[in-house]
Design a protein around this motif. Structure first.
Motif, PDB file in Angstrom:
ATOM      1  N   LEU A   1      85.158  23.565  17.597  1.00 57.51           N
ATOM      2  CA  LEU A   1      86.434  22.938  17.912  1.00 57.51           C
ATOM      3  C   LEU A   1      86.332  21.417  17.882  1.00 57.51           C
ATOM      4  N   ASP A   2      85.205  20.896  18.308  1.00 56.13           N
ATOM      5  CA  ASP A   2      84.999  19.446  18.240  1.00 56.13           C
ATOM      6  C   ASP A   2      84.998  18.981  16.786  1.00 56.13           C
TER       7      ASP A   2
ATOM      8  N   GLU B   1      88.576  18.915  15.583  1.00 55.68           N
ATOM      9  CA  GLU B   1      89.326  17.760  16.080  1.00 55.68           C
ATOM     10  C   GLU B   1      88.906  16.482  15.353  1.00 55.68           C
ATOM     11  N   LYS B   2      87.621  16.363  15.107  1.00 58.73           N
ATOM     12  CA  LYS B   2      87.113  15.165  14.422  1.00 58.73           C
ATOM     13  C   LYS B   2      87.725  15.036  13.032  1.00 58.73           C
TER      14      LYS B   2
ATOM     15  N   GLN C   1      90.597  16.417  12.106  1.00 55.08           N
ATOM     16  CA  GLN C   1      92.049  16.610  12.202  1.00 55.08           C
ATOM     17  C   GLN C   1      92.497  17.960  11.633  1.00 55.08           C
TER      18      GLN C   1
ATOM     19  N   GLN D   1      94.099  21.449  12.347  1.00 56.70           N
ATOM     20  CA  GLN D   1      95.024  21.936  13.357  1.00 56.70           C
ATOM     21  C   GLN D   1      94.405  23.063  14.176  1.00 56.70           C
ATOM     22  N   ILE D   2      94.514  22.938  15.490  1.00 60.17           N
ATOM     23  CA  ILE D   2      94.027  23.970  16.410  1.00 60.17           C
ATOM     24  C   ILE D   2      95.227  24.458  17.210  1.00 60.17           C
TER      25      ILE D   2
ATOM     26  N   ARG E   1      92.346  26.975  21.585  1.00 61.98           N
ATOM     27  CA  ARG E   1      91.591  25.839  22.136  1.00 61.98           C
ATOM     28  C   ARG E   1      90.522  26.294  23.117  1.00 61.98           C
TER      29      ARG E   1
END
Length: 410
Positions: free
Chosen positions: A164-165, A168-169, A171, A173-174, A179
């Motif tokens: 997940l990191d 996010e890094k 971009q 979509q989560i 999450r």
């Protein structure tokens, strides 16, 4: 062949558009510096697949490198129906809904790799499961020198949080429900849905009702039974209630009928090919009806010897499909024998659906081997001398009598 990062310029990824394969797409771009080609198959999973195109474009995939294909008819006609001609069940219960979809996806990936001049293919299966085996045996069976990239066996992510990191890094979509820890993992296609992991990992605990997505609870099904007819030709269903349908349309209709009557639920602990046991909750509403109906039409059209041989061959056939050997010569040999047996498996079966149960209540065929005059308790028209049975029994008892005499002497 194992992956060589320097040699891979183009890779065809089996891409669902979900979080895991979106992370894999970006990982292939960053770690391999490769041009990624995505393939998304509509297998009847019940979700929109067009959003995968937008997600791939957002990730930098060229429009000409995005392949989305509706393969529902091919899936049912060329994979599901041939498997059901064998009455295929793995370990006595599992109708192989996930297993049978993998060779088709692998085949399409290889076709795209050839067309686009790709060096490699990739999938999102984990290193603990069966699907990595199924995908890769399919790849190698069709293109022996293809390079396979299996990110779950290569990357350094140690946890879901690390994935997940990374998302996010970059971009990616989560969705909100992803999450944290997802409650369970789902795979679906037109034949079935399967749920595994998380809330289902303890096999002693009953699966929560919210896990089921393809069927209503049997206790909530109608109090009146649903009765349908299914017509068969050469072992394949061709019509429901007299209405001719294409393979995918027919299976879709059987799914609806099964769903509304709570048919097709299975809570199973199975033996994976890689060696571990796993617990899964499977729903195969249309397939459960089809299996019962197919056995029903075979019961009056197949000779005893052919039927019993099929039943002996089926576990081997089931293992081949489960373990990923769809493109193997032994599966094709078995398929040829099975298909030969189906030449006169034709006619109509009447089926009753009631609160999770499927019951065959009638069967007719122009090729029926059922002779009422032979089996009737009344005086039949066909001569059958009851006295013949005495010699038949004595001949079959001969070895038992010899054994009994020896043991009596001892």
């Amino acid at each position: 062949m194992s992956a060589d990062k320097k040699s891979i310029k183009k890779v065809v990824l089996a891409y669902s558009g979900g979080l895991d394969t979106s992370i894999i797409l970006k990982w292939l771009q960053t770690e391999y510096g490769a041009e990624v080609i995505t393939f998304t198959a509509d297998l009847g999973q019940g979700e929109e697949i067009e959003p995968a195109r937008a997600k791939a474009l957002a990730a930098g995939v060229k429009p000409e490198n995005i392949f989305i294909e509706d393969v529902r008819e091919e899936f049912v006609r060329d994979y599901v129906f041939p498997m059901f001609r064998a009455n295929t069940v793995y370990e006595g219960q599992y109708l192989l809904g996930t297993s049978i979809a993998r060779p088709l996806i692998a085949k399409k990936q290889i076709e795209i790799a050839r067309k686009m001049g790709a060096d490699a293919v990739s999938h999102g299966a984990t290193g603990k499961g069966n699907d990595q085996v199924r995908f890769e045996l399919g790849y190698y069976g069709l293109e022996p020198d293809i390079t396979v990239v299996a990110p779950w066996r290569e990357w350094d992510f140690k946890s879901r949080e690390a994935l997940l990191d990374f998302a996010e890094k970059h971009q990616i979509q989560i969705t909100k429900d992803k999450r944290g820890e997802a409650p369970f993992s789902v795979d679906a296609n037109l034949l079935h849905s399967s749920s595994e992991g998380k809330v289902l990992e303890d096999p002693a605990v009953e699966a929560p009702e919210f896990v089921h997505m393809r069927t209503i609870a049997p206790e909530d099904a109608p109090d009146q039974p649903t009765i349908i007819t299914i017509d068969f030709e050469k072992g394949d269903p061709v019509a429901i209630d007299g209405v001719a349908m294409s393979p995918a349309t027919l299976l879709t209709r059987l799914n609806e009928l099964g769903r509304d009557n709570g048919v097709g639920r299975l809570d199973l602990v199975e033996n994976r090919f890689v060696g571990m046991k796993s617990r899964g909750v499977y729903e195969t509403p249309g397939g459960t009806i089809l299996l019962a109906a197919h056995r029903g039409i075979e019961s009056i059209t197949l000779d005893r010897g052919a039927m019993h041989l099929k039943d002996e061959l089926m576990p081997k056939y089931a293992s081949l499909v489960y373990n990923g050997f769809w493109f193997s010569p032994e599966r094709e040999m078995l398929q040829a024998a099975i298909d030969y047996s189906q030449a006169k498996v034709a006619g109509q079966v009447r089926v009753k659906l009631y609160k999770g149960n499927v019951t065959v209540i009638g069967r007719t065929s122009p090729y029926s081997l059922y002779d009422q005059d032979l089996v009737t308790f009344e005086e039949g028209k066909v001569a059958y001398d009851h006295r013949d049975a005495g010699g038949f029994i004595k001949l079959n008892a001969l070895r038992l009598r010899v054994l009994a005499k020896r043991d009596k002497r001892g």
